[in-house]
Design an enzyme around this catalytic site. Structure first.
Site, PDB file in Angstrom:
ATOM      1  N   ASP A  15     -72.992 -10.015 -24.014  1.00  0.00           N
ATOM      2  CA  ASP A  15     -71.616 -10.319 -23.657  1.00  0.00           C
ATOM      3  C   ASP A  15     -70.569  -9.775 -24.619  1.00  0.00           C
ATOM      4  O   ASP A  15     -69.441 -10.196 -24.231  1.00  0.00           O
ATOM      5  CB  ASP A  15     -71.663 -11.109 -22.789  1.00  0.00           C
ATOM      6  CG  ASP A  15     -72.811 -10.999 -21.692  1.00  0.00           C
ATOM      7  OD1 ASP A  15     -73.628 -10.134 -21.803  1.00  0.00           O
ATOM      8  OD2 ASP A  15     -72.455 -12.687 -20.765  1.00  0.00           O
ATOM      9  N   ASP A  53     -72.964  -8.110 -19.345  1.00  0.00           N
ATOM     10  CA  ASP A  53     -71.925  -8.813 -17.559  1.00  0.00           C
ATOM     11  C   ASP A  53     -71.883  -7.969 -16.776  1.00  0.00           C
ATOM     12  O   ASP A  53     -70.636  -7.397 -17.199  1.00  0.00           O
ATOM     13  CB  ASP A  53     -70.695  -9.967 -18.031  1.00  0.00           C
ATOM     14  CG  ASP A  53     -71.539 -11.427 -16.992  1.00  0.00           C
ATOM     15  OD1 ASP A  53     -72.007 -11.160 -16.551  1.00  0.00           O
ATOM     16  OD2 ASP A  53     -70.135 -11.455 -16.966  1.00  0.00           O
ATOM     17  N   HIS A  55     -70.228  -7.810 -12.598  1.00  0.00           N
ATOM     18  CA  HIS A  55     -70.414  -8.397 -11.840  1.00  0.00           C
ATOM     19  C   HIS A  55     -69.960  -7.400 -10.466  1.00  0.00           C
ATOM     20  O   HIS A  55     -69.254  -6.627 -10.722  1.00  0.00           O
ATOM     21  CB  HIS A  55     -69.719  -8.993 -11.518  1.00  0.00           C
ATOM     22  CG  HIS A  55     -69.645 -10.443 -12.675  1.00  0.00           C
ATOM     23  ND1 HIS A  55     -71.457 -11.077 -12.514  1.00  0.00           N
ATOM     24  CD2 HIS A  55     -69.785 -11.331 -13.449  1.00  0.00           C
ATOM     25  CE1 HIS A  55     -71.739 -12.065 -13.569  1.00  0.00           C
ATOM     26  NE2 HIS A  55     -70.505 -12.284 -13.699  1.00  0.00           N
ATOM     27  N   HIS A  59     -67.593 -11.436  -6.970  1.00  0.00           N
ATOM     28  CA  HIS A  59     -69.340 -12.287  -7.085  1.00  0.00           C
ATOM     29  C   HIS A  59     -68.627 -13.639  -6.591  1.00  0.00           C
ATOM     30  O   HIS A  59     -68.132 -14.054  -7.080  1.00  0.00           O
ATOM     31  CB  HIS A  59     -69.021 -11.977  -8.611  1.00  0.00           C
ATOM     32  CG  HIS A  59     -70.500 -12.456  -8.855  1.00  0.00           C
ATOM     33  ND1 HIS A  59     -70.710 -13.456  -9.654  1.00  0.00           N
ATOM     34  CD2 HIS A  59     -71.494 -11.871  -8.480  1.00  0.00           C
ATOM     35  CE1 HIS A  59     -72.111 -13.359 -10.255  1.00  0.00           C
ATOM     36  NE2 HIS A  59     -72.249 -12.401  -9.587  1.00  0.00           N
ATOM     37  N   HIS A  88     -63.930 -11.341 -13.598  1.00  0.00           N
ATOM     38  CA  HIS A  88     -64.511 -10.863 -15.143  1.00  0.00           C
ATOM     39  C   HIS A  88     -65.140  -9.789 -15.023  1.00  0.00           C
ATOM     40  O   HIS A  88     -66.687  -9.920 -14.080  1.00  0.00           O
ATOM     41  CB  HIS A  88     -64.740 -11.985 -16.273  1.00  0.00           C
ATOM     42  CG  HIS A  88     -66.216 -12.764 -15.664  1.00  0.00           C
ATOM     43  ND1 HIS A  88     -66.064 -13.882 -14.279  1.00  0.00           N
ATOM     44  CD2 HIS A  88     -66.840 -12.664 -16.140  1.00  0.00           C
ATOM     45  CE1 HIS A  88     -67.556 -14.172 -15.329  1.00  0.00           C
ATOM     46  NE2 HIS A  88     -68.092 -13.269 -15.267  1.00  0.00           N
ATOM     47  N   LYS A 113     -76.760  -7.404 -15.996  1.00  0.00           N
ATOM     48  CA  LYS A 113     -77.019  -8.905 -15.775  1.00  0.00           C
ATOM     49  C   LYS A 113     -75.872  -9.606 -14.600  1.00  0.00           C
ATOM     50  O   LYS A 113     -74.448  -8.938 -15.000  1.00  0.00           O
ATOM     51  CB  LYS A 113     -77.424 -10.140 -16.406  1.00  0.00           C
ATOM     52  CG  LYS A 113     -76.471 -10.884 -17.530  1.00  0.00           C
ATOM     53  CD  LYS A 113     -76.648 -11.407 -18.294  1.00  0.00           C
ATOM     54  CE  LYS A 113     -76.046 -11.706 -19.254  1.00  0.00           C
ATOM     55  NZ  LYS A 113     -74.291 -12.413 -19.053  1.00  0.00           N
ATOM     56  N   CYS A 158     -74.220 -17.992 -21.896  1.00  0.00           N
ATOM     57  CA  CYS A 158     -75.381 -16.751 -22.294  1.00  0.00           C
ATOM     58  C   CYS A 158     -76.069 -16.987 -23.256  1.00  0.00           C
ATOM     59  O   CYS A 158     -76.663 -16.535 -23.519  1.00  0.00           O
ATOM     60  CB  CYS A 158     -74.272 -15.498 -21.743  1.00  0.00           C
ATOM     61  SG  CYS A 158     -73.783 -15.882 -19.883  1.00  0.00           S
TER      62      CYS A 158
END
Ligand SMILES: [Zn+2]
Length: 210
Positions: A15, A53, A55, A59, A88, A113, A158
């Site tokens: 990330d 990351d 989203h 989310h 984010h 993810k 993470c």
């Protein structure tokens, strides 16, 4: 003792995205300082995997999805406790892009993810329900990659969950301390150090990698 890189090792870069760096929507303090360390390390690994990351809007990990809630509060979701974050790494936004100075062109896989609206995913291996796999385990096994060196953001979320899941899945795992930065919510950085030590996951410095 120096850790020697082999052909079966992979550098997992977690990330390193604009939103997790200063100026982003969920900045990890000094998060951008990992970039030069990761770049130097990356050039020495034949195998590099990046996580991103990623989203959808709305989310469930976003405080904005829960009226009356604020970022960094914890709430109970069907799969367990979830820290609420500012919006984010929304798919397709600048914040979700990798940091502009990240230079690992030979990375072999970008693993996205957090794309299921109702489940967060700190770990590169399992979503936060702890049962939905991302597919990374199968990828690594099929490719004969047996040990992960983990770097990136944030150390206490993470990176931690990815390293611990790698260990539980039977992979070798090493966390590179100076290639990570922590966000430190309610003592989470210290808790991560304790947990890694209890699991016997080494925390080393980048210059200890031969
Ligand atoms: Zn996220």
């Amino acid at each position: 003792m120096a850790e020697k890189i082999t052909d079966r090792d992979v550098l997992l870069v977690v990330d390193v995205q604009n939103d997790f760096c200063p100026g982003g929507n969920l900045p990890v303090p000094n998060g951008d300082e990992v970039v030069p360390v990761v770049n130097r390390l990356g050039s020495r690994f034949a195998h590099v995997v990046l996580t991103q990351d990623w989203h959808p809007q709305g989310h469930q990990s976003f405080a904005s999805s829960h009226p009356g809630r604020k970022p960094f509060e914890t709430i109970a979701l069907p799969y367990g406790d979830q820290v609420l974050w500012p919006d984010h790494c929304v798919q397709g936004t600048t914040g979700a892009e990798f940091h502009g100075r990240l230079q690992v062109p030979h990375a072999e896989l970008v693993l996205r993810k957090g794309y299921h609206r109702a489940i967060d995913s700190y770990s590169a291996f399992f979503e936060n329900d702890r049962t939905t796999p991302t597919g990374l385990s199968g990828y690594l096994r099929e490719r004969g990659l047996t040990r992960l060196f983990v770097a990136g953001l944030a150390f206490d979320f993470c990176v931690r969950y990815s390293a611990e899941d790698a260990h539980r899945a039977g992979f070798g795992v090493v966390v590179i301390d100076d290639a990570c930065r922590a966000i430190d919510v309610d003592g989470s950085a210290a808790a991560t150090r304790r947990s890694l030590a209890e699991l016997g996951i080494p925390l080393i410095r980048a210059d200890a990698i031969a």
